[in-house]
Design a protein around this motif. Structure first.
Motif, PDB file in Angstrom:
ATOM      1  N   UNK A 115       0.829  -1.201   0.000  1.00 43.41           N
ATOM      2  CA  UNK A 115       0.000   0.000   0.000  1.00 43.41           C
ATOM      3  C   UNK A 115       0.871   1.263   0.000  1.00 43.41           C
ATOM      4  N   UNK A 116       1.916   1.258   0.797  1.00 41.04           N
ATOM      5  CA  UNK A 116       2.828   2.412   0.842  1.00 41.04           C
ATOM      6  C   UNK A 116       3.514   2.613  -0.509  1.00 41.04           C
ATOM      7  N   UNK A 117       3.909   1.522  -1.138  1.00 40.86           N
ATOM      8  CA  UNK A 117       4.538   1.622  -2.451  1.00 40.86           C
ATOM      9  C   UNK A 117       3.549   2.155  -3.491  1.00 40.86           C
ATOM     10  N   UNK A 118       2.288   1.742  -3.400  1.00 44.01           N
ATOM     11  CA  UNK A 118       1.270   2.258  -4.319  1.00 44.01           C
ATOM     12  C   UNK A 118       1.078   3.772  -4.124  1.00 44.01           C
ATOM     13  N   UNK A 119       1.072   4.195  -2.868  1.00 44.94           N
ATOM     14  CA  UNK A 119       0.959   5.629  -2.583  1.00 44.94           C
ATOM     15  C   UNK A 119       2.139   6.389  -3.179  1.00 44.94           C
ATOM     16  N   UNK A 120       3.318   5.816  -3.036  1.00 48.32           N
ATOM     17  CA  UNK A 120       4.523   6.445  -3.560  1.00 48.32           C
ATOM     18  C   UNK A 120       4.462   6.515  -5.085  1.00 48.32           C
ATOM     19  N   UNK A 121       4.030   5.438  -5.718  1.00 49.38           N
ATOM     20  CA  UNK A 121       3.909   5.435  -7.190  1.00 49.38           C
ATOM     21  C   UNK A 121       2.922   6.500  -7.644  1.00 49.38           C
ATOM     22  N   UNK A 122       1.804   6.634  -6.936  1.00 42.82           N
ATOM     23  CA  UNK A 122       0.809   7.650  -7.279  1.00 42.82           C
ATOM     24  C   UNK A 122       1.412   9.044  -7.149  1.00 42.82           C
ATOM     25  N   UNK A 123       2.185   9.258  -6.113  1.00 44.97           N
ATOM     26  CA  UNK A 123       2.847  10.544  -5.900  1.00 44.97           C
ATOM     27  C   UNK A 123       3.806  10.861  -7.044  1.00 44.97           C
TER      28      UNK A 123
END
Length: 177
Positions: A115-123
């Protein structure tokens, strides 16, 4: 970095701190220059104390007194030194807090890490879209070849970061729970 930007802007014409701040925000320099607006006033005071800028005038706006700053000859010399120094620096540093934390990614629950990696990718995707849009806007008004090269470099770096994040995401997703 803040001194270089302030001196560069004051080379164009004398201006007050708020005007400098507005130019920085309008041109979104704070997005790529790691620059906080509060640091502008601090830097102006320090530059003035060192004789690199001087108060050219003061104007009253309501109860506030605004100093209008101008660059001095000593400031011009420092400006050129800062440009020379910046041109010797690596465009991007391989040092990264993300990479440090990545060493211990398996210490947190897999679902949370994904989930954190997905947030980072979105950013990163959002930032990439901002740079593409910024390049289009600047190109419509006149973008120097150096400006275009800077945009292209930032876009390429963001694309590499996104590819790296996707790789890490896939590696983690494929690993056992």
């Amino acid at each position: 970095m803040v001194n270089l930007i302030i001196l560069a802007l004051l080379r164009q014409r004398p201006m007050h701190g708020y005007e400098i701040q507005q130019i920085i925000q309008t041109n979104r320099m704070d997005e790529w220059a790691n620059l906080l607006s509060g640091s502008i006033y601090y830097a102006l005071n320090k530059l003035e104390q060192k004789g690199l800028v001087r108060t050219e005038a003061e104007e009253r706006t309501g109860a506030r007194l605004r100093k209008i700053y101008a660059i001095t000859e000593t400031g011009e010399i420092l400006f050129l030194e800062l440009v020379r120094e910046s041109l010797k620096m690596m465009p991007h540093s391989p040092k990264s807090d993300f990479v440090v934390g990545l060493n211990w990614i398996e210490m947190i629950p897999k679902d949370e890490a994904l989930s954190l990696l997905q947030q980072n990718m979105k950013q990163v995707e959002d930032k990439l879209a901002q740079f593409h849009y910024g390049k289009e806007v600047k190109a419509a008004y006149s973008l120097s070849p150096f400006g275009e090269a800077s945009f292209d470099n930032a876009i390429a770096q963001l694309e590499l970061d996104l590819a790296f994040l996707r790789r890490v995401f896939n590696l983690l997703n494929q690993s056992s729970p």
